[in-house]
Write an enzyme that holds these catalytic residues in place. Sequence first.
Site, PDB file in Angstrom:
ATOM      1  CG  HIS A 138     -43.966  43.303-113.429  1.00 46.68           C
ATOM      2  ND1 HIS A 138     -44.563  44.462-113.839  1.00 46.68           N
ATOM      3  CD2 HIS A 138     -44.134  42.426-114.449  1.00 46.68           C
ATOM      4  CE1 HIS A 138     -45.081  44.298-115.053  1.00 46.68           C
ATOM      5  NE2 HIS A 138     -44.843  43.064-115.436  1.00 46.68           N
ATOM      6  CG  MET A 139     -39.238  39.234-110.118  1.00 46.86           C
ATOM      7  SD  MET A 139     -37.786  39.347-111.183  1.00 46.86           S
ATOM      8  CE  MET A 139     -38.413  40.373-112.513  1.00 46.86           C
ATOM      9  CB  VAL A 140     -43.324  44.433-106.938  1.00 45.68           C
ATOM     10  CG1 VAL A 140     -43.742  45.239-105.719  1.00 45.68           C
ATOM     11  CG2 VAL A 140     -42.897  45.343-108.080  1.00 45.68           C
ATOM     12  CB  VAL A 270     -55.288  18.710-113.608  1.00 44.97           C
ATOM     13  CG1 VAL A 270     -56.416  18.120-112.766  1.00 44.97           C
ATOM     14  CG2 VAL A 270     -53.934  18.196-113.115  1.00 44.97           C
ATOM     15  CG  HIS A 537     -52.047  42.423-108.318  1.00 44.04           C
ATOM     16  ND1 HIS A 537     -51.737  43.715-107.960  1.00 44.04           N
ATOM     17  CD2 HIS A 537     -50.913  41.901-108.836  1.00 44.04           C
ATOM     18  CE1 HIS A 537     -50.466  43.957-108.250  1.00 44.04           C
ATOM     19  NE2 HIS A 537     -49.938  42.876-108.788  1.00 44.04           N
TER      20      HIS A 537
HETATM   21  C1  LIG Z   1     -47.951  40.349-115.357  1.00 46.66           C
HETATM   22  C2  LIG Z   1     -48.030  40.144-113.876  1.00 46.66           C
HETATM   23  C3  LIG Z   1     -47.149  40.821-113.048  1.00 46.66           C
HETATM   24  C4  LIG Z   1     -47.228  40.635-111.680  1.00 46.66           C
HETATM   25  N1  LIG Z   1     -46.315  41.254-110.890  1.00 46.66           N
HETATM   26  C5  LIG Z   1     -46.320  41.022-109.567  1.00 46.66           C
HETATM   27  C6  LIG Z   1     -45.316  41.582-108.747  1.00 46.66           C
HETATM   28  O1  LIG Z   1     -44.418  42.271-109.217  1.00 46.66           O
HETATM   29  N2  LIG Z   1     -45.369  41.315-107.417  1.00 46.66           N
HETATM   30  C7  LIG Z   1     -46.357  40.562-106.868  1.00 46.66           C
HETATM   31  O2  LIG Z   1     -46.374  40.408-105.643  1.00 46.66           O
HETATM   32  N3  LIG Z   1     -47.320  40.002-107.630  1.00 46.66           N
HETATM   33  C8  LIG Z   1     -47.299  40.186-108.964  1.00 46.66           C
HETATM   34  N4  LIG Z   1     -48.231  39.582-109.746  1.00 46.66           N
HETATM   35  C9  LIG Z   1     -49.239  38.700-109.117  1.00 46.66           C
HETATM   36  C10 LIG Z   1     -48.677  37.366-108.613  1.00 46.66           C
HETATM   37  O3  LIG Z   1     -47.635  36.914-109.426  1.00 46.66           O
HETATM   38  C11 LIG Z   1     -49.811  36.335-108.539  1.00 46.66           C
HETATM   39  O4  LIG Z   1     -50.800  36.815-107.654  1.00 46.66           O
HETATM   40  C12 LIG Z   1     -49.349  34.970-108.040  1.00 46.66           C
HETATM   41  O5  LIG Z   1     -48.283  34.490-108.815  1.00 46.66           O
HETATM   42  C13 LIG Z   1     -50.513  33.982-108.087  1.00 46.66           C
HETATM   43  O6  LIG Z   1     -50.073  32.735-107.638  1.00 46.66           O
HETATM   44  P1  LIG Z   1     -50.993  31.442-107.744  1.00 46.66           P
HETATM   45  O7  LIG Z   1     -50.233  30.342-107.128  1.00 46.66           O
HETATM   46  O8  LIG Z   1     -52.336  31.769-107.224  1.00 46.66           O
HETATM   47  O9  LIG Z   1     -51.187  31.195-109.304  1.00 46.66           O
HETATM   48  P2  LIG Z   1     -50.099  30.873-110.413  1.00 46.66           P
HETATM   49  O10 LIG Z   1     -48.750  31.302-109.978  1.00 46.66           O
HETATM   50  O11 LIG Z   1     -50.632  31.433-111.666  1.00 46.66           O
HETATM   51  O12 LIG Z   1     -50.071  29.289-110.466  1.00 46.66           O
HETATM   52  C14 LIG Z   1     -51.044  28.489-111.072  1.00 46.66           C
HETATM   53  C15 LIG Z   1     -50.326  27.325-111.731  1.00 46.66           C
HETATM   54  O13 LIG Z   1     -51.257  26.311-112.036  1.00 46.66           O
HETATM   55  C16 LIG Z   1     -50.998  25.816-113.332  1.00 46.66           C
HETATM   56  N5  LIG Z   1     -52.257  25.268-113.833  1.00 46.66           N
HETATM   57  C17 LIG Z   1     -53.394  25.943-114.078  1.00 46.66           C
HETATM   58  N6  LIG Z   1     -54.350  25.106-114.508  1.00 46.66           N
HETATM   59  C18 LIG Z   1     -53.813  23.875-114.523  1.00 46.66           C
HETATM   60  C19 LIG Z   1     -54.304  22.599-114.884  1.00 46.66           C
HETATM   61  N7  LIG Z   1     -55.560  22.424-115.312  1.00 46.66           N
HETATM   62  N8  LIG Z   1     -53.471  21.529-114.789  1.00 46.66           N
HETATM   63  C20 LIG Z   1     -52.198  21.690-114.347  1.00 46.66           C
HETATM   64  N9  LIG Z   1     -51.687  22.887-114.003  1.00 46.66           N
HETATM   65  C21 LIG Z   1     -52.480  23.964-114.084  1.00 46.66           C
HETATM   66  C22 LIG Z   1     -50.527  27.048-114.086  1.00 46.66           C
HETATM   67  O14 LIG Z   1     -49.851  26.725-115.270  1.00 46.66           O
HETATM   68  C23 LIG Z   1     -49.659  27.712-113.045  1.00 46.66           C
HETATM   69  O15 LIG Z   1     -48.346  27.224-113.070  1.00 46.66           O
HETATM   70  C24 LIG Z   1     -48.201  39.761-111.121  1.00 46.66           C
HETATM   71  C25 LIG Z   1     -49.081  39.086-111.960  1.00 46.66           C
HETATM   72  C26 LIG Z   1     -49.000  39.264-113.325  1.00 46.66           C
HETATM   73  C27 LIG Z   1     -49.967  38.526-114.205  1.00 46.66           C
END
Ligand SMILES: Cc1cc2nc3c(=O)[nH]c(=O)nc-3n(C[C@H](O)[C@H](O)[C@H](O)COP(=O)(O)OP(=O)(O)OC[C@H]3O[C@@H](n4cnc5c(N)ncnc54)[C@H](O)[C@@H]3O)c2cc1C
Length: 668
Positions: A138-140, A270, A537
């Site tokens: 949600h881009m917050v 992966v 989250h």
């Molecule tokens: C609906 C929603 C709204 C949100 N709104 C907000 C907000 O407004 N503001 C905010 O601060 N946070 C928000 N968040 C939380 C925030 O977006 C996440 O905490 C953050 O994006 C997590 O980042 P990450 O890098 O840990 O995981 P991710 O961004 O989920 O990255 C993981 C990546 O790994 C890839 N992947 C997974 N398994 C494999 C595999 N086996 N092989 C290859 N690739 C793989 C996935 O496809 C993905 O691209 C929101 C979350 C959700 C679900």
Amino acid sequence: MVCGLTSCLGSGAAGGLFSSAVQFFAATQCLVGETWPKDSVLQNGSRYDFIIVGAGTAGSALAARLSEVANFSVLLLEAGGDPPIEAIIPAFRETLKASSVDWNFTSVENNITSQALKRGIEQQPRGKMLGGTGSLNHMVYARGFPSDYHEWASIAGETWNWTNVLKYFMKTEHMTDTNIVNNPELMVYHGRGGAIEVSGTNEVMFSIKKFLQAFEELGFKTVPDMTYPNSIGAGCFSHTIRNGERDSSLRALLNNANSTSLHILKDAFVTKIIIENGTAIGIEAVKDDKKFLFYADREVILSAGTFNTPKLLMLSGVGPSEHLRSLGIDVVADLPVGSNLHDHVMVLAFLVADNGTCVSDEAENSMEAIKYLYDRTGFLAKADNMAAYLPLSSSEPTVPEFALYPTCIPQFSPFRSGCLTLGLNEDLCTELHNLNQEYELVTIAAVLLKPKSRGKVELNSINPFDDPLIYAGTFSEEQDLDHFPRLIKMAWSIADTNYFRSKNARVIKPWVEACSNLTESAWIKCMSRAMVTSAWHSVGTAAMGTVVDGDLKVLGINGLRVVDASVMPKIIRGNTNAPVVMIAEIAADLIKEHYSVSRTGTNLNNMTIGNLTASSMPNISQPNINLADVIENNDMINSSLIEVEITNVEIITTTDRQSDIDDTVNVA
Ligand SMILES: Cc1cc2nc3c(=O)[nH]c(=O)nc-3n(C[C@H](O)[C@H](O)[C@H](O)COP(=O)(O)OP(=O)(O)OC[C@H]3O[C@@H](n4cnc5c(N)ncnc54)[C@H](O)[C@@H]3O)c2cc1C
């Protein structure tokens, strides 16, 4: 490209939102777009210095930062493909949930909590595309508060203290929110010139103004900056939006990364980390139904997110031995991978009010599409979000423990689909939908920011394509539930404030069979247990202190790190995206330092070493200078006197000289 109907038709997730959807998308496919990184052509079995799994919020930032080092070769693998157009236009964020770019995870039914949700389970959307959940969220823009990072530092070391993480938040940030940029007191905590734009405006929606007034009447201070560490209250969030389009680590960093050292493979799933003799040496992946092996000369880095990172670790033999053995997996390292899952938990409170309460003159105005295409303004360009932060007690007035997020829903809204996407059951959604035919709805999400409850992620099977089992653990600690009567009553009290009273606002108690005939506080607890859902989250499944160390290295395994939301030992009091970017920025510097490469943005001109300043060093203004050289050529080094400031300067690499730096200096 000719922008006609046939050449520009989109294939995104939101089709049918407007009656004029076809024309709109035809136009937007031409006028709104992005050139995403291309798939690299790679040889099966090829080698890289670093292999990063997952191009999400963390992986995109980390890959971009590592590729700044010219002689690092980096392979980034992503299970999804390019984001659809809805991932660019802020107002379409809801349409990405439960779509083909969502992993569509859910929690495991426990027969106790969330029983008023469909099938008794919590929805866990996660982005499966470049940018990951950062392309769907949600881009917050939020960061958590200093006490969150004091906690991290006590677990994982001073790298994670507030002073240090703040530098990294500021490094990535380009703050343009007009509520903040003109206020020097606030700007002390914000960055300008970083890669990701954090924007905002005081031209907020009518209903947001009314909510802010309501919270003021209830005793909340209105604050101009929801990230300000020294006071809390009610206010509008800033958002990662640039020129009316989503900004993210994908768009701001990965899309601008050095394409010569970075190789990207999309739609590459992966399936395993190859670990030999206690060292991660590569990964197995499947793309187009073919199996590939890629090898890492330095490190494999998991950035697959809170659910998929523990899954991959466990599939590769890193996890709780009992669970792994029960599936016949050889144990490589016995670590509590998957435990410590926790999340902000959310319960919705509902009011109904007269028509005209929300005054949505924006959403249904067909001019909005034209406005957006013309200059990226209007409803489609926005993600108006506000909240009111509440402390646990008046003795900790600057530390929020709870948040209330209100939304005003005009009559006849397409509420039902959103309600179902959120996971509420058919009966509840129908009840609320019917009310919305007569009234405007006010929903207030009551969120616990610091839950004590813990769940876990386990493997469903040894099939890497099976989703992991997510045991949410919500309210496993009864104290978490005990807060909700106070919180929900606070949410309801909005109905008693001037504006909402004038609109005949009143509380609606949705029918939850198990909760009938209870006193009010007991009803709230019962309803909260039944309707509780994730606030999206989730963190903590490969936590610092138990699974990885303070440098994010997996304990007991060489050449393996985790860099994503799963390393958070305890959830921060706020949305998690910016903290995940911060984790990736710190990880990039830790890795560069480990391989004796100067940190990104080390401005040697602002450096003093011993009693030498940059200008008095004979070679300091020369190009091709690097920190290791400067240190090696000076015997007057006093590590505590090195000052480094962040600007954009060229990175120069030196390899295999780690001991020079590690043993002698401590770069602040
Ligand atoms: C609906 C929603 C709204 C949100 N709104 C907000 C907000 O407004 N503001 C905010 O601060 N946070 C928000 N968040 C939380 C925030 O977006 C996440 O905490 C953050 O994006 C997590 O980042 P990450 O890098 O840990 O995981 P991710 O961004 O989920 O990255 C993981 C990546 O790994 C890839 N992947 C997974 N398994 C494999 C595999 N086996 N092989 C290859 N690739 C793989 C996935 O496809 C993905 O691209 C929101 C979350 C959700 C679900």
